[in-house]
Design an enzyme around this catalytic site. Structure first.
Site, PDB file in Angstrom:
ATOM      1  N   GLU A  63     -17.449  13.711  34.823  1.00 13.88           N
ATOM      2  CA  GLU A  63     -16.273  13.798  34.308  1.00 13.88           C
ATOM      3  C   GLU A  63     -15.792  15.173  34.260  1.00 13.88           C
ATOM      4  O   GLU A  63     -14.903  15.793  34.573  1.00 13.88           O
ATOM      5  CB  GLU A  63     -15.998  13.322  32.908  1.00 13.88           C
ATOM      6  CG  GLU A  63     -15.596  11.703  33.104  1.00 13.88           C
ATOM      7  CD  GLU A  63     -14.498  11.504  33.844  1.00 13.88           C
ATOM      8  OE1 GLU A  63     -13.157  11.974  33.688  1.00 13.88           O
ATOM      9  OE2 GLU A  63     -14.285  10.346  34.561  1.00 13.88           O
ATOM     10  N   CYS A 219      -1.091   8.317  45.158  1.00 15.74           N
ATOM     11  CA  CYS A 219      -0.075   9.101  44.473  1.00 15.74           C
ATOM     12  C   CYS A 219      -0.430  10.575  44.449  1.00 15.74           C
ATOM     13  O   CYS A 219      -0.549  11.160  43.303  1.00 15.74           O
ATOM     14  CB  CYS A 219       0.184   8.668  43.146  1.00 15.74           C
ATOM     15  SG  CYS A 219       1.857   9.209  42.210  1.00 15.74           S
ATOM     16  N   CYS A 226       3.541   6.221  49.349  1.00 10.18           N
ATOM     17  CA  CYS A 226       4.606   5.256  48.820  1.00 10.18           C
ATOM     18  C   CYS A 226       4.339   3.891  49.056  1.00 10.18           C
ATOM     19  O   CYS A 226       4.475   2.673  48.622  1.00 10.18           O
ATOM     20  CB  CYS A 226       5.897   5.653  48.483  1.00 10.18           C
ATOM     21  SG  CYS A 226       6.014   7.358  47.593  1.00 10.18           S
ATOM     22  N   CYS A 229       1.739   1.870  47.801  1.00 11.55           N
ATOM     23  CA  CYS A 229       1.383   1.823  46.280  1.00 11.55           C
ATOM     24  C   CYS A 229       1.667   0.347  45.522  1.00 11.55           C
ATOM     25  O   CYS A 229       3.104  -0.150  46.053  1.00 11.55           O
ATOM     26  CB  CYS A 229       2.284   2.823  45.705  1.00 11.55           C
ATOM     27  SG  CYS A 229       2.294   3.018  43.915  1.00 11.55           S
ATOM     28  N   CYS A 235       8.838   2.144  40.980  1.00 12.93           N
ATOM     29  CA  CYS A 235       8.811   3.734  40.770  1.00 12.93           C
ATOM     30  C   CYS A 235      10.389   4.323  40.938  1.00 12.93           C
ATOM     31  O   CYS A 235      11.064   4.398  41.918  1.00 12.93           O
ATOM     32  CB  CYS A 235       8.065   4.071  41.988  1.00 12.93           C
ATOM     33  SG  CYS A 235       7.627   6.075  41.595  1.00 12.93           S
TER      34      CYS A 235
END
Length: 381
Positions: A63, A219, A226, A229, A235
């Site tokens: 991370e 994204c 898109c 997605c 959206c």
């Protein structure tokens, strides 16, 4: 929009702050997580190195490395890091120089310094175990904020914890066409509200990974995909044809250009004198070339520390770009002189047999270019 029946009922709107007055339609937690997880099961990333032997330590290191850095870049660094530091105790016992040496090239070196500090805190104050039972205790470790703490807890334990990294912010901002730069406190509060609402109780490991994967692979910042997605039909940014407008950029400021001269002082064996930077500030804790504002300052330094050294004409300048300024670097070669020993915080570095010390990226590149060439000539770049 299709699937209007999937929009929540009584709590179907996120109340905007008093400054923005924004309201946005919400999907239910169940519908949102089902859509995301159905997509993740087929298209998500399931074979990243830190997804195997998924411990809090391995998740934490990944991370931190992934902050502002692409997965493809991180993977070889992560694997080398795990080979040398297989657990938090090994990392805590290492020197900062060794840690920063393995970090060299990843950039944002404060991450490496904080990683080392946090490892020592975990060993000294938490008996070598990450405090994954407390979000506050995790977030209090050096270099770990609220979102990173949530990711470590969710990914290593499977317990519900909320994340809001850059990828998640982009997904939620577009989904709700949320106005304003996400770095503004009011906008960030709304994003945390959304992230909290959508995070389920079940399959939290896959959900958090899925949110990050959706932002990273579909994204995307520049070219969102898109058509593939799972939230394309609900959206708001897509419905308006304004995907690229969101999230809004940070208000731009002029990026200043700074200047420095780096002394490339070599001895008879071709070794280069390096200095360790202060622990705080630019390239904190890394080794670099002595820096000056002018040739006059270099001459004064040589008279004191290397009397008899001959300074040559400067080599061509080059620019190193940081997030908040650009630095024009002019290498200034010098040779010889009577350097009586090396003071603490300095060392002689052999480009032909480099030591395992952390180097500032432009210094590493410059030193590497010296290895095949005689120091009387400027390095080729």
């Amino acid at each position: 929009m299709k699937y209007l029946s999937e929009v929540s009922g009584p709590d179907s709107r996120v109340k905007g702050d008093k400054d923005s007055g924004r309201v946005s339609p919400l999907l239910s937690t169940e519908v949102f997580s089902r859509r995301l997880l159905d997509w993740f099961d087929v298209h998500g990333r399931h074979d990243l190195p830190w997804q195997h032997d998924r411990t809090a330590y391995r998740v934490w290191v990944s991370e931190i490395m992934l902050q502002q850095t692409q997965v493809a870049t991180v993977i070889p660094y992560f694997e080398r890091f795990m080979q040398r530091f297989p657990d938090v105790k090994a990392l805590a016992e290492a020197s900062q120089d060794e840690v920063l040496h393995l970090w060299t090239g990843l950039g944002y070196y404060a991450r490496g310094r904080n990683l080392h500090k946090a490892a020592r805190v975990v060993v000294e104050q938490h008996a070598g175990e990450f405090p994954t039972d407390s979000l506050d205790a995790m977030a209090a470790l050096p270099g770990i904020g609220r979102s990173t703490a949530g990711a470590i807890i969710a990914q290593s334990t499977g317990r519900r914890a909320v994340i809001l990294d850059g990828n998640v912010k982009r997904v939620l901002t577009r989904l709700h066409a949320l106005e304003g730069w996400p770095g503004r406190p009011a906008v960030e509060r709304e994003l945390w509200h959304l992230a909290e609402h959508y995070t389920p109780e079940q399959r939290v490991v896959d959900f958090t990974q899925g949110m990050m994967d959706l932002g990273a692979t579909l994204c995307r910042r520049g070219q969102p995909d898109c058509e593939r997605c799972p939230f394309a039909d609900v959206c708001v940014a897509r419905a308006r044809g304004e995907q690229k407008r969101f999230p809004e950029s940070k208000p731009k400021k002029a990026i200043p250009l700074r200047h420095t001269r780096m002394l490339v002082l070599s001895d008879e064996a071709g070794r280069i004198l390096l200095e360790q930077r202060p622990s705080q500030g630019l390239w904190g804790g890394l080794w670099g070339l002595p820096q000056f504002d002018s040739d006059a300052e270099i001459d004064a330094w040589l008279d004191t520390h290397a009397p008899g050294a001959e300074r040559d004409e400067p080599w061509s300048s080059f620019v190193h770009v940081f997030s908040h300024f650009r630095l024009e670097i002019t290498p200034v070669p010098a040779r010889g002189g009577r350097v009586d020993g090396v003071a603490e915080g300095r060392l002689w570095y052999d480009p032909q047999a480099p030591e395992s010390v952390g180097l500032a990226a432009p210094v590493k590149k410059l030193l590497a270019s010296l290895a095949p060439f005689a120091l009387s000539q400027p390095p080729s770049r």
